[in-house]
Design an enzyme around this catalytic site. Sequence first.
Site, mmCIF file in Angstrom:
data_model
loop_
_atom_site.group_PDB
_atom_site.id
_atom_site.type_symbol
_atom_site.label_atom_id
_atom_site.label_comp_id
_atom_site.label_asym_id
_atom_site.label_seq_id
_atom_site.Cartn_x
_atom_site.Cartn_y
_atom_site.Cartn_z
ATOM 1 N N ASP A 81 11.564 -11.387 -7.929
ATOM 2 C CA ASP A 81 10.967 -11.158 -9.472
ATOM 3 C C ASP A 81 9.693 -10.516 -9.036
ATOM 4 O OD1 ASP A 81 10.322 -11.069 -12.230
ATOM 5 O OD2 ASP A 81 9.214 -12.911 -11.979
ATOM 6 N N GLY A 175 2.127 -15.428 -18.770
ATOM 7 C CA GLY A 175 1.397 -16.460 -18.791
ATOM 8 C C GLY A 175 1.455 -17.500 -20.272
ATOM 9 N N SER A 206 8.370 -17.344 -21.791
ATOM 10 C CA SER A 206 7.839 -18.735 -21.946
ATOM 11 C C SER A 206 6.812 -18.606 -23.467
ATOM 12 C CB SER A 206 6.974 -19.184 -20.761
ATOM 13 O OG SER A 206 7.791 -19.436 -19.774
ATOM 14 N N ALA A 227 8.931 -18.632 -16.614
ATOM 15 C CA ALA A 227 8.101 -19.031 -15.346
ATOM 16 C C ALA A 227 6.958 -20.059 -15.798
ATOM 17 C CB ALA A 227 7.721 -17.706 -14.755
#
Length: 280
Positions: A81, A175, A206, A227
């Site tokens: 990634d 994030g 996310s 993630a």
Amino acid sequence: MLVSLKHVIDMAEKGNFCIPAFNVYNMESAMGVIKAAEETNAPIIMQVYPRLMKEETGYYLSPVILAAAKKASVPVCFHLDHGPSELETTRSLRYGATGIMLDGSTLPFEENIALTKRVVETCEYVGVQVEGELGHVGTTADSDFDEFTRPEDAKKFVEETGVLCLAVAVGTAHGKYKKPPKLDIERIKAIREATNNTALVLHGGSGVPDEEIKKAVKAGIRKMNFATDICYAFLDTCLEELQKPDRAIAIDNFMKKPIEAVKDFCITRIKLVNADGKAL
């Protein structure tokens, strides 16, 4: 079973669904991801952030991912990634990766094309396909993240580099979001059309509202990265367990609930992108 990036992307295109790509950081997070994939009968991607490949962690983690993928009853791609350079991409190939992402999105356009094309050519020697990125997907700490990918640029990028799939900037960031993002769905459709239906990738999955994710998949997103929420699922459960007076002392026993927390989160994302039941 261990498969190539092309294998799972072709499955997604044929079935009109999205492959969930989960970042893993240790053996336990990998175990949670594999458990989720097998319980839902879903093809998945397990991917590793480049700093792990640059540091010694990748040397130890890669055999764990490969062992899990080979043992799994579902298709699993082992993917790098956000590889920023040929150091990480080459090392990942040596460690057994079956998919590579070259992220030159912070470079000037022509330099991004040149570097990505060079990595695509190298990976072709060993039968590995490449994901590129155009339009920098920043972090939620940035003041704004509206530097979106332009369809006409995407067309040129795909044609000149030969990437299998393309990560695009359409409203997400890496994030934990301060407020839920709203995706530019029409831009996703326009990029798909301009690039002759190249498989598109959404980073920063996310925290994106479920309805936005469903719209993105319908519009042509074929790989979606998760993630941050995996980290929270794992670490929050660890912290909860540490507060218990009768907590397990043996690390293997202590880790059982964090593994389950990762599994439970991944199951929700697998079902959301319609990958469940697709591992034929």
